[in-house]
Design a protein around this motif. Structure first.
Motif, PDB file in Angstrom:
ATOM      1  N   ARG A 127      -0.839  -0.527   0.450  1.00 39.72           N
ATOM      2  CA  ARG A 127       0.427  -1.108   0.919  1.00 39.72           C
ATOM      3  C   ARG A 127       0.274  -2.604   1.168  1.00 39.72           C
ATOM      4  NH1 ARG A 127       2.128  -2.670   5.468  1.00 39.72           N
ATOM      5  NH2 ARG A 127       0.530  -1.658   6.724  1.00 39.72           N
ATOM      6  N   GLU A 128      -0.821  -2.990   1.777  1.00 42.09           N
ATOM      7  CA  GLU A 128      -1.073  -4.411   2.049  1.00 42.09           C
ATOM      8  C   GLU A 128      -1.248  -5.194   0.749  1.00 42.09           C
ATOM      9  OE1 GLU A 128      -3.361  -4.117   6.379  1.00 42.09           O
ATOM     10  OE2 GLU A 128      -4.475  -3.701   4.532  1.00 42.09           O
ATOM     11  N   ALA A 130       0.120  -4.477  -2.151  1.00 37.87           N
ATOM     12  CA  ALA A 130       1.459  -4.608  -2.749  1.00 37.87           C
ATOM     13  C   ALA A 130       2.259  -5.680  -2.013  1.00 37.87           C
ATOM     14  CB  ALA A 130       2.187  -3.265  -2.705  1.00 37.87           C
ATOM     15  N   GLN A 131       2.152  -5.721  -0.696  1.00 34.93           N
ATOM     16  CA  GLN A 131       2.862  -6.719   0.090  1.00 34.93           C
ATOM     17  C   GLN A 131       2.350  -8.124  -0.233  1.00 34.93           C
ATOM     18  OE1 GLN A 131       2.432  -6.307   4.342  1.00 34.93           O
ATOM     19  NE2 GLN A 131       4.266  -7.527   4.755  1.00 34.93           N
ATOM     20  N   ALA A 134       3.696  -9.190  -3.608  1.00 32.40           N
ATOM     21  CA  ALA A 134       5.118  -9.556  -3.528  1.00 32.40           C
ATOM     22  C   ALA A 134       5.300 -10.932  -2.894  1.00 32.40           C
ATOM     23  CB  ALA A 134       5.888  -8.496  -2.752  1.00 32.40           C
ATOM     24  N   LEU A 135       4.575 -11.191  -1.827  1.00 41.38           N
ATOM     25  CA  LEU A 135       4.685 -12.487  -1.155  1.00 41.38           C
ATOM     26  C   LEU A 135       4.175 -13.620  -2.037  1.00 41.38           C
ATOM     27  CD1 LEU A 135       3.533 -11.422   2.427  1.00 41.38           C
ATOM     28  CD2 LEU A 135       5.865 -12.027   1.708  1.00 41.38           C
TER      29      LEU A 135
END
Length: 163
Positions: A127-128, A130-131, A134-135
């Motif tokens: 999850r981190e 992917a985050q 995205a950022l």
């Protein structure tokens, strides 16, 4: 013993720079095992993602100096990874097309890049990761779309294929 000053650890730009340099160095080492450089991978990626290009337009798309693109394409052609053809209507125009071997090599290079990426991002969970992706895509889009963002103190950004 090397220790980073805490005041630098509070600067995202410093962290991006140091992490980016480490990632680039690791990927460059993997590419060097195949006698390739990052710009070779970028050119193959552009040709496969966007299709055949006139050499001059390829340089523009990737932000590579026209004189540098000639050397990069020469290297790829010598390795059998791209074909070049002169336009019969305008002999100054050279169209560059990836070969099947170029497509296969790019797939291997992408596997290498994913391996380096996995090692670099190992401290983060899925999850981190992917985050973070995205950022970083948002920041990347901002930097590439904004002339002011790539022009610090009136100094234009410079691309350097040899690095």
């Amino acid at each position: 013993m090397s220790e980073t000053p805490p005041s630098l650890l509070g600067l995202t730009t410093y962290l991006l720079s140091k992490t980016g340099k480490a990632a680039r160095s690791r990927l460059a080492a993997r590419l060097a095992e195949r006698d390739l450089r990052l710009w070779h991978m970028a050119v193959l990626s552009a040709l496969i993602d966007f299709g055949p290009h006139v050499q001059r337009e390829l340089a523009s798309r990737l932000g590579i100096d026209r004189s540098d693109i000639v050397k990069i394409v020469d290297d790829l052609a010598l390795a059998g990874l791209v074909d070049r053809a002169r336009d019969t209507a305008d002999r100054r125009r050279v169209t560059v097309t990836p070969t099947p071997a170029g497509r296969a090599v790019l797939a291997e290079l992408q596997d290498d890049a994913r391996s380096v990426q996995a090692a670099m991002l190992a401290p983060l969970n899925a999850r981190e990761q992917a985050q973070l992706t995205a950022l970083l895509k948002r920041v990347h889009a901002h930097v590439n779309d904004s002339p002011a963002a790539s022009n610090v103190h009136g100094i234009p950004a410079v691309s350097r294929p040899g690095r």
